[in-house]
Structures are given as structure tokens and as C-alpha cells.
Design an enzyme around this catalytic site. Structure first.
Site: not given
Ligand code: PHB
Length: 394
Positions: A75, A204, A296, A300, A388
Site C-alpha cells: 500500500h 481513516y 490500533p 503499530k 505511519y
């Protein structure tokens, strides 16, 4: 009664314990691994599905034969939706990295198979695990095997990779450890459904109705979550009600619509942040969730566990093979630095994307200001992409 002698006794056969066992084996160091869960139970444990590039590189090491490239998906970003407006983050152009969608249970299956191929002792479904003499240089671990036999493992070091309720951690005297803890006033309602992906990357989403995450599993199975009260009973939520809520949380002027399908699993996951320091006591070292849990939101958990092990494995090898215990002495300091960066990122993502039922209107607006400060700035987007995709190991 099997009496085993080994270099490192590893309590916990999840991804952290098995990755450690793999790295030690590759360096010629013996270990014995035990877990109180069955191999099938661990394989069925659903956790987050995003691996940092550095975690993928660990799975690529010879001997594991991971399916991360055949069954996983690269991704190149995420989409942050704010009140229905899409803000794509393109990781390669921002930080030159990508992440992989590869569920934690698949990583476990790879690692368990790799461990089995080495023929090294691995005991699943043990009971009554007890650590002894961790203050000395000859610690031991006792347990009862699945067949009811007493198992006694004497080792030079013990590693507690036995999850957030870690019995290993509990064997450290309370006066010798500090626990940092934060609870959040919400949980995630998670579903698995039979549907095609709704978007190329994870979404998100922040909205007045609360957070939603549109994640994926495969071409025909998807994972999605929405913020809910920790007391929510999944049985009160019909498929229709769930789809209406999820759709409302991602709706926007672009007319974006989720691809829906039968829901096959519903779960409510309360979440919290916790860190235990130091991550060591005597001959016992903690790795992964036994030392820290993160919410979550930043995906991580597994990545932090692998990062611990990336530091711990070479340190154990240096101590055992070269009698150089310096890196081992620095393990907790090295590992916790990254842990707190990940805690900060997970906390920040959580706070910026969720609505806090206990907060005032000022805080709700302020956290929106924090999110738009980052999304509207090239530096801010790069910061989010860096966190991220993860920091270098060690
Ligand atoms: C998941 O797919 O389960 C998942 C992905 C990303 C997250 C959390 C969970 O941040």
C-alpha cells in the site's frame, strides 16, 4: 519429565517470540519456545493488518519463506477523510517508503512453519508457566505440557513475549518496574465482511459521528471498524444498522459509497496505551505486547514487537557468542525510545480522529485544528507518513 537446557527460553509463541527464535537460530543460538495457547488459537487471533517496510524486511530473511509478497499487498498510502473530504497521503513521494497489508495471523503462520522446520523445541498449549531465578545468571522456566508432563527449561536468558497480560512481566518485582497507562473513553466495533475493497488504500475517517476505518483483508473479505462506546453489545447491531453507521461516517460531497456484503464477524475492542519500564529485570527481557500496548489507530502493535526483537536478537547473540553484554544492557533504553514514539503517534492519531464523548466543544475543535495543521502542510503530511511507515530499527 523433559529437562531442557538452552541458551534462551522464550515464553510466548506469537510473532514476537517466534521472530526472535528465528533470528537466534539463524545466528546459531538455541532456544526453547513455549505458549499457553494452541497453534490454531494463535493463528485465529485477529489483529491489525499493516506491516512497516522494516517489518517486511524481517519476514524476508532466509528461512522464513513468508507469503508476504504473494498473499500481502503493498500500500503506497492511506486516505485521511475529514468530514467527508478526502486527503490522500502518498507515502513513496512523501518519504520513499510503503507499507504492506498482511494480517498478523498470516505472519504467525509463516513464522510457526519456519520454527517447525528447524526442529527446535516448541511447546504450544502448556499450562502453569512459572519463571524462576530471573535475578540470577541461571534462570529457568517451568510449565506443564499438553500431555501433562512437567517441563523444566534452564537457560542463560529468558524472554517474555507473552502478550499484554504477560505472566513473565508479573514475575518482575513490583518495586523494580514502572507501568505507564492510559485509557480512552471509547472502543472500536470491528467487522469482517464478504465484499470487494471499497478503495485502493485504507481510509481513516473523522466525522461528527466519530471515527471509522475502512481496512481490507483480500479481494473478497474486508475489515472495517467504527468508534463505539466500550459497553456496546455487538448483538444489538444488525448488519443494516452497521452499514448505515459506517456509510454515514465516510459520506461526503464526492458521493463515496462503501461496497457492502454479509458480515461474518463482529467484535468490540476496548483500547488502551500501556508501557512497562524497564523492559528488563536480571536475566529476563520483555518484548512486544508484554512490555507495551498501543491503540490500533496507528497499526503499530506488531511492528513495535518486531522492532523490539530486531534490537534484542543481535544483543543476545553478542552476549552469548562473544561474551559482550553491552548491547543487552542498553536494550531497554534503545527499545523504549521507539516505543514512546509509537505511543505518541498512536495517541495523536486516536485523539485527532475520534470524537471524545467526555471532552468539551473546545477540545473537539482544537483536535480538528491539529489534524488540519498536519494535512494542509507538506511538512505535516511528511511527518504523518514517516510515523505511519515507521522509523529505522535499533
Ligand atoms: C486492520 O486491518 O485490522 C487494521 C489496519 C490498520 C489499523 C488498524 C487495524 O490502523
Amino acid at each position: 519429565m523433559p529437562d531442557l537446557h538452552t541458551d534462551v527460553a522464550i515464553v510466548g509463541a506469537g510473532p514476537a517470540g517466534l521472530m526472535l527464535a528465528h533470528l537466534l537460530h539463524a545466528a546459531g543460538i538455541d532456544s526453547v519456545v513455549i505458549d499457553n495457547r494452541s497453534r490454531d488459537d494463535i493463528a485465529a487471533t485477529h489483529r491489525a493488518g499493516i506491516l512497516e517496510a522494516a517489518s517486511v524486511r524481517m519476514l524476508e530473511t532466509p528461512g522464513i519463506d513468508s507469503r508476504v509478497h504473494s498473499a500481502g499487498h503493498r500500500h503506497d498510502g492511506i486516505d485521511v477523510r475529514v468530514d467527508g473530504i478526502s486527503h490522500p497521503l502518498d507515502f513513496p513521494s512523501l518519504v520513499g517508503e510503503s507499507v504492506w497489508l498482511y494480517p498478523q495471523n498470516e505472519a504467525f503462520v509463516d513464522l510457526a512453519a519456519a520454527r517447525a522446520r528447524t526442529g527446535s523445541p516448541t511447546f504450544y498449549s502448556v499450562t502453569d508457566t512459572r519463571l524462576a531465578d530471573i535475578d540470577s545468571t541461571s534462570p529457568s522456566v517451568r510449565a506443564v505440557t499438553e500431555d501433562g508432563e512437567q517441563l523444566s527449561i534452564s537457560a542463560r536468558y529468558v524472554v517474555g513475549a507473552d502478550g499484554s497480560r504477560s505472566p513473565s512481566r508479573a514475575s518482575i518485582p513490583e518495586a523494580s518496574r514502572q507501568r505507564f497507562f492510559h485509557e480512552y473513553p471509547f472502543a472500536w466495533f470491528g467487522i469482517l465482511c464478504q465484499a470487494p475493497p471499497s478503495h485502493e488504500v485504507l481510509i481513516y475517517s473523522r466525522s461528527d459521528r466519530g471515527f471509522a476505518l475502512i481496512s481490507q483483508r483480500s479481494a473478497d473479505v474486508q475489515r472495517m471498524y467504527f468508534q463505539a462506546d466500550p459497553g456496546t453489545d455487538p448483538d444489538d447491531w444488525s448488519d443494516d444498522r452497521i452499514w448505515t453507521e459506517l456509510q454515514a461516517r465516510v459520506a461526503g460531497p464526492d458521493g463515496f459509497e462503501l461496497k457492502t456484503g454479509p458480515i461474518t464477524d463482529k467484535v468490540v475492542l476496548p483500547f488502551r496505551s500501556a508501557v512497562t519500564e524497564p523492559m528488563q529485570h536480571g536475566s529476563l527481557f520483555l518484548a512486544g505486547d508484554s512490555a507495551h500496548t498501543v491503540p490500533p489507530t496507528g497499526a503499530k502493535g506488531l511492528n513495535l514487537a518486531f522492532a523490539d526483537v530486531a534490537v534484542l536478537a543481535p544483543a543476545l547473540v553478542a552476549a552469548l557468542r562473544d561474551s559482550d553484554a553491552e548491547a543487552l544492557a542498553r536494550y531497554s533504553t534503545t527499545a523504549t525510545k521507539r516505543v514512546w514514539k509509537a505511543q505518541n503517534f498512536s495517541y495523536q492519531m486516536t485523539r485527532m480522529l475520534h470524537t471524545d464523548p467526555t471532552a468539551d466543544a473546545f477540545e473537539t475543535k482544537r483536535s480538528l485544528g491539529e489534524l488540519t495543521s498536519l494535512l494542509d502542510s507538506e511538512h505535516g503530511r511528511r511527518y504523518l507518513a514517516e510515523c505511519y511507515t515507521g522509523w529505522p530499527h535499533g
